[in-house]
Enzyme design. Sequence first.
Site, PDB file in Angstrom:
ATOM      1  N   TRP A 142       0.847  -1.190   0.000  1.00 11.44           N
ATOM      2  CA  TRP A 142       0.000   0.000   0.000  1.00 11.44           C
ATOM      3  C   TRP A 142       0.882   1.239   0.000  1.00 11.44           C
ATOM      4  O   TRP A 142       1.819   1.344   0.789  1.00 11.44           O
ATOM      5  CB  TRP A 142      -0.905  -0.039   1.235  1.00 11.44           C
ATOM      6  CG  TRP A 142      -1.853   1.105   1.374  1.00 11.44           C
ATOM      7  CD1 TRP A 142      -2.607   1.682   0.396  1.00 11.44           C
ATOM      8  CD2 TRP A 142      -2.164   1.809   2.587  1.00 11.44           C
ATOM      9  NE1 TRP A 142      -3.376   2.689   0.927  1.00 11.44           N
ATOM     10  CE2 TRP A 142      -3.124   2.793   2.259  1.00 11.44           C
ATOM     11  CE3 TRP A 142      -1.739   1.684   3.909  1.00 11.44           C
ATOM     12  CZ2 TRP A 142      -3.668   3.660   3.216  1.00 11.44           C
ATOM     13  CZ3 TRP A 142      -2.273   2.542   4.858  1.00 11.44           C
ATOM     14  CH2 TRP A 142      -3.226   3.516   4.513  1.00 11.44           C
TER      15      TRP A 142
ATOM     16  N   ASP B  90      -1.032  -5.979   9.176  1.00  7.46           N
ATOM     17  CA  ASP B  90      -2.011  -4.973   8.754  1.00  7.46           C
ATOM     18  C   ASP B  90      -3.263  -5.706   8.271  1.00  7.46           C
ATOM     19  O   ASP B  90      -3.237  -6.389   7.247  1.00  7.46           O
ATOM     20  CB  ASP B  90      -1.418  -4.112   7.634  1.00  7.46           C
ATOM     21  CG  ASP B  90      -2.333  -2.950   7.241  1.00  7.46           C
ATOM     22  OD1 ASP B  90      -3.445  -2.832   7.799  1.00  7.46           O
ATOM     23  OD2 ASP B  90      -1.936  -2.175   6.343  1.00  7.46           O
TER      24      ASP B  90
ATOM     25  N   LYS C  70     -13.687  -0.777   5.527  1.00  3.72           N
ATOM     26  CA  LYS C  70     -14.250  -1.569   4.434  1.00  3.72           C
ATOM     27  C   LYS C  70     -15.306  -2.547   4.926  1.00  3.72           C
ATOM     28  O   LYS C  70     -16.406  -2.629   4.368  1.00  3.72           O
ATOM     29  CB  LYS C  70     -13.152  -2.338   3.697  1.00  3.72           C
ATOM     30  CG  LYS C  70     -12.434  -1.552   2.614  1.00  3.72           C
ATOM     31  CD  LYS C  70     -11.449  -0.562   3.182  1.00  3.72           C
ATOM     32  CE  LYS C  70     -10.627   0.113   2.088  1.00  3.72           C
ATOM     33  NZ  LYS C  70      -9.664   1.072   2.639  1.00  3.72           N
TER      34      LYS C  70
END
Length: 383
Positions: free
Chosen positions: A113, A194, A230
Amino acid sequence: VYKRQAKMGLGVGAYRDDNGKPFVLQCVREAEKRIVNAQLDCEYAGIDGVPAFREVALQLAYGKDSEVLASKRVASAQSISGTGALRVAGEFLNRFVARGDAKPRIYVPSPTWGNHMPIFGDAGLEVTPYRYYDAANISLDLPGMVADLEAAPAGSIVLLHACAHNPTGVDPDAAQWADISAALKAKGHFVLLDMAYQGFASGDPTRDATALHTLVADGHNLMLCQSFAKNFGLYGQRVGLWSLVCRDSDECDRVQSQVKRLIRPMYSNPPIHGARVVSTILRDPELDTLWRQEVASMASRIIDMRQLLRERLVALGSQRDWSHIEKQIGMFCYSGLSAEQVDTLRNDWSIYMTRDGRISMAGVTTKNVDRLAEGIHAVTSSS
């Protein structure tokens, strides 16, 4: 024809329904009604957040029957979504892992990311990549990954994506996670995990926590960063959790104290509304069941769009192997398109994605998948 149509935005990392609209979960709507009707106060949360939220968030990640939770050796703090959890992690590691004048080094997958580098860099860490993605085969480079982890100095900090790797959508399977865990354990590496997509990747929150459960079962006292953007659709509410598995409850108490000292001058304490929404849902059996159905539905729509896009490309006569579209998982598809092909899609087809060829599958719908397939077929057939 397509050039005159509206722009197709496939870059944003947020879920959209089949009409291309933002989607608010019904369990969230119901939880918000209950919170409003309860006429709760708006007082500050503690430095480490809303206790009920921390409890259910840890149970969701580690499991209600987790030994590390039962033995009270997991320190935790509510954070400003997953990004905030990562920044807390970086600051904590910089403060307590620093060796002399040298900055702590964190190894991150290549690619990862885009925000990981500035988050850790601004926290004072040296960021070093390790092999992860095999571009030639559009797959996981497990041998390269393990080799790089074995070559890193003993006791290094290693960042892993728990599921739905961003940007590639390429995840290790259960057996590969076991191999990765063993390689990490052999070198005494410290894991920072993560987890931004639990439940959103496969539709099953337990399956999406396979990496976490494997690592914890293997004895890794890891650090975890959770996001609820999300999987609960709470993008703007900024709900997250930082946690650290400690050796024992005594160390856990010390870590809890230190992380609060770190957070206090950073943002003082986190917001309460989103945390109340999540805790209301996960503490109520009916709402919890509804959430699991809804997160499975979101994941299923993305999986369906992957299948449909591949089918459309095959139907158009593409000679390329597009199987990776379905093999990858989560919000993003690493298409294999070149930067030049992405530019042509933007200029000639009004289809927008990041120049590394990453497609946000959440933006693909039954109404625009034909146009996307035709554009991809056109740019890949002419090269």
